[in-house]
Design an enzyme around this catalytic site. Structure first.
Site, PDB file in Angstrom:
ATOM      1  N   LYS A  65      -4.312  -0.513   9.697  1.00  0.00           N
ATOM      2  CA  LYS A  65      -4.079   1.387   9.491  1.00  0.00           C
ATOM      3  C   LYS A  65      -5.086   2.213   9.204  1.00  0.00           C
ATOM      4  CE  LYS A  65      -0.772  -0.406   5.785  1.00  0.00           C
ATOM      5  NZ  LYS A  65      -0.304  -0.390   3.895  1.00  0.00           N
ATOM      6  N   GLN A 109      -3.357  -1.050  -1.874  1.00  0.00           N
ATOM      7  CA  GLN A 109      -2.457  -2.297  -0.952  1.00  0.00           C
ATOM      8  C   GLN A 109      -2.032  -2.958  -1.840  1.00  0.00           C
ATOM      9  OE1 GLN A 109      -2.180  -2.057   2.432  1.00  0.00           O
ATOM     10  NE2 GLN A 109      -0.449  -3.864   2.285  1.00  0.00           N
ATOM     11  N   ASP A 132       1.160   6.900  -0.293  1.00  0.00           N
ATOM     12  CA  ASP A 132       2.673   5.624   0.299  1.00  0.00           C
ATOM     13  C   ASP A 132       3.632   6.236  -0.592  1.00  0.00           C
ATOM     14  OD1 ASP A 132       2.448   3.138   0.842  1.00  0.00           O
ATOM     15  OD2 ASP A 132       0.619   3.023  -0.424  1.00  0.00           O
TER      16      ASP A 132
HETATM   17  N1  GUN Z   1       2.914  -3.576   1.010  1.00  0.00           N
HETATM   18  C1  GUN Z   1       3.590  -4.110   1.950  1.00  0.00           C
HETATM   19  N2  GUN Z   1       4.043  -2.953   2.184  1.00  0.00           N
HETATM   20  C2  GUN Z   1       2.420  -1.830   1.505  1.00  0.00           C
HETATM   21  C3  GUN Z   1       2.959  -0.313   1.752  1.00  0.00           C
HETATM   22  O1  GUN Z   1       3.453   0.719   2.719  1.00  0.00           O
HETATM   23  N3  GUN Z   1       2.443   0.068   1.325  1.00  0.00           N
HETATM   24  C4  GUN Z   1       1.264  -0.419  -0.432  1.00  0.00           C
HETATM   25  N4  GUN Z   1      -0.003   0.489  -1.062  1.00  0.00           N
HETATM   26  N5  GUN Z   1       1.408  -1.543   0.148  1.00  0.00           N
HETATM   27  C5  GUN Z   1       2.145  -2.481   0.853  1.00  0.00           C
END
Ligand code: GUN
Length: 306
Positions: A65, A109, A132
């Site tokens: 990301k 995350q 998110d």
């Molecule tokens: N863990 C797995 N997918 C995601 C996501 O899209 N956002 C976040 N914050 N954690 C994740």
């Protein structure tokens, strides 16, 4: 004759929806929007990642990301915090980022270590910076059809359908899986009375005695239950559009690593029945990151126009 037969056979195999290609064009749009934002406001949209502990998959996700931010002109910072950080310290860090004017989006995350309450952490992020789309305010707004920060994988799915010419209006969409991150929000987004939605939606899950009863009725199937290759061609209706959200690593002795990534759908058998299908990898996955970047620009613009 052989060529004609080959053509007929070709026509019966599903077209592949190129998530990577569509995500690349969204990256180009974001790059342009980020430049315009910088010209207007003298800074680039900013995204903060919080990574707690050393979960290898989470480390890879956050790194990817961050790379996508760098490639599209989004300023990003990553806070790597120790596994044993207290919940109070993590919440205090979120408060700081909520108050930081150079930061438009905050992404913690998941999953978090067991001693930290995920709900509490998600709720601490300002809804204005909730890129998110996991905050209950964002999800509540989504449910009533208002504009909001839409969660990235569900909005990536709607975007994939739109950009590959799949109409959803009046179609029967069957979502398999009821997670808060994918199943529930994508089902709610698709049932809204809006362009690119307005579908008849069924959600099915492990509580159903026979999931195939539902999957066989789908015009559009969204597989998001996290169970490798468990939906096969024989569970599908001819001509269905298949969106595979699954991301499972399974053993495979024929590969160098001894494993391979696969979806929740058995690709080879589904491809003989479907009209369009997303591959894994290269389907929904790249769209999730693309929509995170879009959300960051959206959050930045909204904060400026408050
Ligand atoms: N863990 C797995 N997918 C995601 C996501 O899209 N956002 C976040 N914050 N954690 C994740």
């Amino acid at each position: 004759m052989a060529a004609e037969l080959a053509q007929i056979e070709q026509a019966e195999i599903a077209e592949i929806i190129d998530g990577k290609g569509i995500a690349d064009s969204i990256h180009a749009e974001v790059k342009n929007e980020a430049e315009i934002f910088n010209r207007t406001y003298g800074r680039f949209p900013g995204l903060a990642f919080i990574l707690v502990g050393a979960n290898p998959a989470s480390q890879i996700y956050v790194r990817n990301k961050g790379k996508a931010c760098a490639a599209t002109g989004i300023y990003s910072v990553t806070d790597t915090l120790p596994e044993d950080i207290t919940e109070a310290t993590l919440l205090a860090r979120i408060d700081e980022l909520n108050a930081d004017d150079t930061i438009d989006g905050i992404l913690v995350q998941l999953p978090l270590p067991k001693h930290i309450n995920e709900e509490k952490v998600i709720e601490r992020i300002s809804p204005a910076k909730d890129v998110d789309g996991f905050h209950p305010i964002s999800l509540g707004r989504l449910m009533i059809g208002a504009d909001t920060m839409f969660p990235c994988t569900p909005s990536g799915i709607l975007e994939l359908l739109k950009r590959s010419g799949v109409k959803t209006e009046g179609k029967h969409v069957v979502v398999v899986g009821r997670s808060n991150i994918v199943g529930k929000p994508v089902a709610n987004m698709l049932l809204q009375k809006k362009k690119g939605a307005n579908a008849v939606v069924t959600i099915c899950h492990t509580g159903a005695p026979d999931v195939a009863v539902f999957t066989r009725q789908a015009d559009i199937l969204i597989a998001a239950m996290g169970s490798p290759e468990s939906i096969r061609g024989e569970h599908l209706k001819q001509g269905v559009v298949v969106i595979d959200v699954g991301m499972n690593r399974i053993p495979d002795a024929t590969t160098k690593s001894g494993t391979r990534l696969t979806g929740d759908v058995h690709f080879a058998s589904a491809r003989e029945i479907a009209s369009k299908i997303t591959p894994v990898p290269g389907g929904v996955g790249p769209m999730t990151i693309a929509m995170l970047l879009k959300n960051t620009v959206k959050a930045a613009m909204l904060r400026k126009n408050e």
